[in-house]
Design an enzyme around this catalytic site. Structure first.
Site, mmCIF file in Angstrom:
data_model
loop_
_atom_site.group_PDB
_atom_site.id
_atom_site.type_symbol
_atom_site.label_atom_id
_atom_site.label_comp_id
_atom_site.label_asym_id
_atom_site.label_seq_id
_atom_site.Cartn_x
_atom_site.Cartn_y
_atom_site.Cartn_z
ATOM 1 N N TYR A 13 0.818 -1.226 0.000
ATOM 2 C CA TYR A 13 0.000 0.000 0.000
ATOM 3 C C TYR A 13 0.844 1.265 0.000
ATOM 4 O O TYR A 13 0.308 2.361 0.069
ATOM 5 C CB TYR A 13 -0.913 0.035 1.230
ATOM 6 C CG TYR A 13 -1.981 -1.003 1.185
ATOM 7 C CD1 TYR A 13 -1.643 -2.334 1.413
ATOM 8 C CD2 TYR A 13 -3.292 -0.689 0.883
ATOM 9 C CE1 TYR A 13 -2.598 -3.313 1.352
ATOM 10 C CE2 TYR A 13 -4.249 -1.670 0.819
ATOM 11 C CZ TYR A 13 -3.890 -2.976 1.048
ATOM 12 O OH TYR A 13 -4.836 -3.950 0.978
ATOM 13 N N LYS A 69 3.217 -13.896 6.157
ATOM 14 C CA LYS A 69 3.427 -14.883 5.090
ATOM 15 C C LYS A 69 4.933 -15.115 4.949
ATOM 16 O O LYS A 69 5.500 -15.106 3.847
ATOM 17 C CB LYS A 69 2.781 -14.332 3.802
ATOM 18 C CG LYS A 69 2.690 -15.283 2.659
ATOM 19 C CD LYS A 69 1.751 -16.434 2.887
ATOM 20 C CE LYS A 69 1.919 -17.466 1.803
ATOM 21 N NZ LYS A 69 1.422 -18.788 2.161
ATOM 22 N N ASP A 90 -2.254 -17.852 5.387
ATOM 23 C CA ASP A 90 -3.253 -18.756 4.794
ATOM 24 C C ASP A 90 -3.821 -19.706 5.843
ATOM 25 O O ASP A 90 -5.033 -19.954 5.887
ATOM 26 C CB ASP A 90 -2.689 -19.525 3.578
ATOM 27 C CG ASP A 90 -1.254 -19.992 3.772
ATOM 28 O OD1 ASP A 90 -0.600 -19.499 4.707
ATOM 29 O OD2 ASP A 90 -0.791 -20.844 3.006
ATOM 30 N N ASP A 140 -5.924 -6.276 5.600
ATOM 31 C CA ASP A 140 -7.043 -5.819 4.779
ATOM 32 C C ASP A 140 -7.993 -6.993 4.506
ATOM 33 O O ASP A 140 -9.201 -6.921 4.726
ATOM 34 C CB ASP A 140 -6.473 -5.262 3.460
ATOM 35 C CG ASP A 140 -7.483 -4.438 2.692
ATOM 36 O OD1 ASP A 140 -8.619 -4.286 3.176
ATOM 37 O OD2 ASP A 140 -7.145 -3.937 1.602
#
Ligand code: NAP
Length: 408
Positions: free
Chosen positions: A154, A220, A274, A298
């Site tokens: 972002y 991640k 995940d 988000d």
């Protein structure tokens, strides 16, 4: 003779917030359905404060302009005066804003975050009995997500295919041993130690202050080692360096304490993003405070909000070290503008977060319990009514009145 005290600003002393009994709070009405939900929100907040503090505390609302309303009267989407007032008064609340199209500001919300360095996007997610949910046990969800708000993908560093900049980047990457297809666009994902640690610090402080059982670092890092993986490492490092007395590692709890944390200790754990999505569907009650990077946050925020019945009642705040802006998390829903139709819940509950932030919790608690009671009574706006059997359909203003009735 009755003397009236003048409203004053929120101030900070030694990092601590100081709030006068009559406090100045700037508000941005917002575009589209903004005026409808703002009217309802103001009424609910003012009434709750009056009841909770016997009229001894009061918010003196100061309107500041942004969005379409600002553009129509000043030709600026975000006037300097608005920026100056919010900076000066520190705590503000806003309705949804139209994203300007064509040139200039890409998004007003992103601009506000960057101008005031609102680095933590805070989204509590809890279930209200009666709301229709896609999962079997939505009541097990009681979370608060701290999402880093400035960095990651972002940061706005993106280069279009075939530009001079992208060609330079592809050349550079080739020189350090990476092949990128010539017809690529490239986005950059910066994640800093400073940005990660200040976000995780806020999450851990929240957990300690509110006696929450755990903070989960979501990342991640198995794939993106030096950005997402580093976020996780820095999070653990911060917990050890700054909160070693108040926190304990999940591994330690498992190995030394038979899976039960010692009294008063916040468990620090981490999950790969995940895995976290499925964990939150299957075992949401094992999670409490989440600290995560921007993009993960988000996705997670909206997924969790959907799990408890949707975005119409999901509150949010963007918080920095000095300034905090509380906001409805949905958009302007322009097709419903001025119909007194949409759910004001998101903005009302954002107002509750604001009351908690300034330490006026008693008023916030009053609103939350009246809000829960109103939904349980099945007196709701169209979005919830269409999913509930036997519900009474209320307009925005009627929903606010029902909440107020339940406060009495
Ligand atoms: P949106 O305004 O959030 O509306 C999408 C749909 O969500 C609505 O059609 C409605 O669904 C539902 N909804 C939204 N607010 C609701 C409420 N208070 N109560 C009940 N249902 C509600 O998203 P959008 O149409 O994509 O965006 C419209 C404008 O808002 C754009 O200019 C966008 O950039 C801006 N925006 C601003 C913010 C912000 O300021 N924070 C955030 C997102 C978008 P149904 O029609 O199915 O009932």
């Amino acid at each position: 003779m009755k003397t009236t005290t003048q409203a004053q600003k929120v101030t900070y002393k030694d990092g601590k917030i100081s709030v006068p009994n009559k406090v100045l709070i700037p508000f941005i009405v917002g575009d589209g359905t903004g005026p409808d939900i703002w009217r309802a929100t103001k009424k609910v907040l003012d009434t709750a404060i009056k009841i909770a503090f016997n009229g001894e505390r009061e918010i003196s609302w100061v309107e500041v302009l942004a969005g379409q309303k600002a553009f129509d009267s000043t030709k600026s989407w975000l006037p300097e005066e608005t920026i100056a007032k919010v900076k000066d008064m520190k705590v503000a609340i806003k309705g949804p804003l139209t994203t300007p199209t064509g040139g200039g500001i890409r998004s007003l919300n992103v601009a506000l975050r960057q101008i005031f360095d609102l680095y933590a996007c805070v989204r509590p997610v809890r279930y209200f009995e009666g709301v229709s949910s896609p999962v079997k046990k939505p009541e097990l969800v009681d979370l608060i997500i701290f999402r880093e708000n400035i960095e990651d993908v972002y940061s706005g560093i993106e280069f279009k295919k075939d530009t001079k900049e992208v060609k330079l980047l592809i050349e550079f990457l080739k020189s350090v041993g990476h092949t990128v297809r010539a017809d690529s666009g490239i986005g950059i994902k910066p994640i800093s130690e400073f940005g990660s640690k200040r976000l995780v610090r806020k999450a851990i402080q929240h957990a300690i202050q509110n006696k929450k059982p755990s903070v989960t670092l979501v990342h991640k890092g198995n794939i993106q080692k030096f950005t997402e993986g580093a976020f996780c490492e820095w999070g653990y490092e911060l917990a050890k360096d700054e909160f070693s007395n108040e926190t304990i590692l999940e591994k330690e709890v498992y190995e030394k304490y038979n899976d039960t944390a010692p009294q008063g200790k916040v468990i620090i754990k981490d999950r790969i993003a995940d895995n976290m999505f499925q964990q939150l569907l299957i075992r949401p009650d094992e999670y409490s405070v989440i600290a995560t990077t921007n993009l993960n946050g988000d996705y997670l925020s909206d997924a969790c909000a959907a799990q408890v019945g949707g975005l119409g009642i999901a509150p949010g705040a963007n918080i920095g070290d000095e300034v905090a802006v509380f906001e409805a998390t949905h958009g302007t829903a322009p097709k419903y503008a001025n119909q007194d139709k949409v759910n004001p819940g998101s903005m009302i509950l954002s107002g509750v977060m604001m009351l908690e932030y300034i330490g006026w919790n008693k008023a916030g608690e009053l609103i939350v319990s009246a809000f829960a009671k109103t939904i349980k009574q099945k007196r709701v706006t169209y979005d919830l009514e269409r999913q509930m059997s036997g519900a009474t359909l209320l307009k925005t203003s009627q929903f606010a009145d029902a909440i107020i009735e339940n406060m009495m």
